[in-house]
Enzyme design. Structure first.
Site, PDB file in Angstrom:
ATOM      1  N   LYS A  14       0.890  -1.179   0.116  1.00 52.12           N
ATOM      2  CA  LYS A  14      -0.040  -0.188  -0.011  1.00 52.12           C
ATOM      3  C   LYS A  14       0.909   1.220   0.129  1.00 52.12           C
ATOM      4  O   LYS A  14       0.630   2.415  -0.832  1.00 52.12           O
ATOM      5  CB  LYS A  14      -0.942   0.173   1.179  1.00 52.12           C
ATOM      6  CG  LYS A  14      -1.875  -1.108   1.435  1.00 52.12           C
ATOM      7  CD  LYS A  14      -2.897  -0.591   2.648  1.00 52.12           C
ATOM      8  CE  LYS A  14      -2.414  -0.607   3.966  1.00 52.12           C
ATOM      9  NZ  LYS A  14      -1.724  -1.946   4.255  1.00 52.12           N
ATOM     10  N   ARG A  89      -9.353   1.644   8.917  1.00 60.14           N
ATOM     11  CA  ARG A  89      -8.903   0.160   9.304  1.00 60.14           C
ATOM     12  C   ARG A  89     -10.182  -0.462  10.172  1.00 60.14           C
ATOM     13  O   ARG A  89      -9.793  -1.430  10.444  1.00 60.14           O
ATOM     14  CB  ARG A  89      -7.722   0.430  10.306  1.00 60.14           C
ATOM     15  CG  ARG A  89      -6.570   0.417   9.458  1.00 60.14           C
ATOM     16  CD  ARG A  89      -5.538  -0.455   9.918  1.00 60.14           C
ATOM     17  NE  ARG A  89      -4.238  -0.693   9.983  1.00 60.14           N
ATOM     18  CZ  ARG A  89      -3.035  -0.056   9.485  1.00 60.14           C
ATOM     19  NH1 ARG A  89      -3.122   0.867   8.749  1.00 60.14           N
ATOM     20  NH2 ARG A  89      -1.887  -0.734   9.742  1.00 60.14           N
ATOM     21  N   ARG A 123      11.684  -7.336   5.718  1.00 57.10           N
ATOM     22  CA  ARG A 123      11.498  -5.976   5.518  1.00 57.10           C
ATOM     23  C   ARG A 123      12.621  -5.192   6.298  1.00 57.10           C
ATOM     24  O   ARG A 123      12.709  -5.618   7.611  1.00 57.10           O
ATOM     25  CB  ARG A 123      10.378  -5.220   5.413  1.00 57.10           C
ATOM     26  CG  ARG A 123      10.255  -3.777   5.486  1.00 57.10           C
ATOM     27  CD  ARG A 123       8.801  -3.391   5.176  1.00 57.10           C
ATOM     28  NE  ARG A 123       8.116  -3.502   6.307  1.00 57.10           N
ATOM     29  CZ  ARG A 123       6.845  -2.924   6.276  1.00 57.10           C
ATOM     30  NH1 ARG A 123       6.155  -2.495   5.111  1.00 57.10           N
ATOM     31  NH2 ARG A 123       5.800  -3.236   7.123  1.00 57.10           N
ATOM     32  N   ARG A 156      11.401  -2.921  11.675  1.00 49.64           N
ATOM     33  CA  ARG A 156      10.480  -2.216  12.375  1.00 49.64           C
ATOM     34  C   ARG A 156       9.823  -2.968  13.491  1.00 49.64           C
ATOM     35  O   ARG A 156       9.835  -4.270  13.279  1.00 49.64           O
ATOM     36  CB  ARG A 156       9.142  -1.913  11.798  1.00 49.64           C
ATOM     37  CG  ARG A 156       9.067  -0.589  11.067  1.00 49.64           C
ATOM     38  CD  ARG A 156       7.964  -0.497   9.801  1.00 49.64           C
ATOM     39  NE  ARG A 156       6.566  -0.993  10.237  1.00 49.64           N
ATOM     40  CZ  ARG A 156       5.756  -0.846   9.396  1.00 49.64           C
ATOM     41  NH1 ARG A 156       5.874   0.030   8.398  1.00 49.64           N
ATOM     42  NH2 ARG A 156       4.216  -0.936   9.938  1.00 49.64           N
ATOM     43  N   ARG A 167      -1.025  -8.493  13.566  1.00 52.60           N
ATOM     44  CA  ARG A 167      -1.310  -7.470  12.708  1.00 52.60           C
ATOM     45  C   ARG A 167      -2.420  -8.011  11.530  1.00 52.60           C
ATOM     46  O   ARG A 167      -3.235  -7.694  10.984  1.00 52.60           O
ATOM     47  CB  ARG A 167      -0.308  -6.825  11.831  1.00 52.60           C
ATOM     48  CG  ARG A 167       0.414  -5.853  12.795  1.00 52.60           C
ATOM     49  CD  ARG A 167       1.795  -5.679  12.253  1.00 52.60           C
ATOM     50  NE  ARG A 167       1.858  -4.694  11.198  1.00 52.60           N
ATOM     51  CZ  ARG A 167       3.012  -4.656  10.349  1.00 52.60           C
ATOM     52  NH1 ARG A 167       4.213  -5.540  10.496  1.00 52.60           N
ATOM     53  NH2 ARG A 167       2.893  -3.895   9.238  1.00 52.60           N
TER      54      ARG A 167
END
Ligand code: AMP
Length: 210
Positions: A14, A89, A123, A156, A167
């Site tokens: 996104k 969300r 990531r 992160r 998540r």
């Protein structure tokens, strides 16, 4: 004028696609995740409150997110339109958004969970310039260092395995129902998010009015 929402699970791309579309069409890119991370980094009262939720991979309470978003959405820069990335969300946020502005399209990016987990766990980000890498798919030239400024890359906190699982579950339970919400309003465009960023960007372009 174009007012777009990007919907989709964590890791689907996104942020990348929202930034591209905003640059191409001269729209404001509003990422609630980025705004919240900036507040955490600056240790503002709001950031200090949001930090624990974010680390755990849970949603930050609606009122906090609303506060950080409303003023940006009302700013004159958003007059040409906006790309919302990571908001709404849940159904309550969608209702608040509806009270603030009409939308032209909601782009739902989709990928299988196994691919999302692989993307998120690999990531790495540059804490200085926020460039995003992946340990195998997009490695930096020198392992562990940002190509642009040489800063040591970090993971992160919410890209760690426990937080990733939370998540994805939060997405399924709270965010995925927005598919039907926007589908019923004729705004939803489902976009397969596999392939290169260029390929996904082309699909997005084709789904939007000129
Ligand atoms: P993101 O960068 O979009 O993956 O967001 C990172 C984290 O910020 C999320 O896991 C949430 O903790 C928080 N967050 C971002 N956007 C929202 C939102 N609209 N509502 C609640 N929490 C959010």
């Amino acid at each position: 004028m174009l007012r777009v929402v990007f919907l989709g699970p964590p890791g689907v791309g996104k942020g990348t696609q929202a930034a591209r579309l905003a640059a191409e069409r001269h729209l404001v890119h509003l990422s609630t995740g980025d705004l919240l991370r900036a507040a955490v980094a600056a240790a503002t009262p709001l950031g200090r409150e949001a930090d624990g939720y974010m680390r755990a991979g849970r949603l930050v309470p609606d009122d906090l997110v609303q506060r950080i978003l409303a003023e940006r959405l009302a700013a004159p820069e958003a007059g040409n339109g906006f790309v919302l990335d990571g908001y709404p969300r849940n159904p309550a946020q969608a209702a608040r958004l509806e009270a603030m502005t009409p939308l032209d399209a909601v782009l739902l990016l989709e990928l299988p969970d196994a691919v999302l987990i692989e993307r998120l766990s690999g990531r790495r980000v540059c804490p200085t310039c926020h460039a995003v890498y992946h340990i195998t798919d997009r490695p930096p030239r020198i392992a562990g260092r940002c190509d642009r400024d040489g800063t040591e890359l970090v993971q992160r906190p919410d890209d760690r395995p426990e937080a990733i699982a939370t998540r994805l579950a939060v997405y399924t339970e709270q965010t995925a129902p927005l598919r039907d919400h926007y589908g019923a309003r004729g705004l939803l465009r489902a976009i397969p998010a596999d392939g290169s960023p260029d390929q996904v960007a082309a699909r997005i372009r084709a789904s939007l009015p000129g």
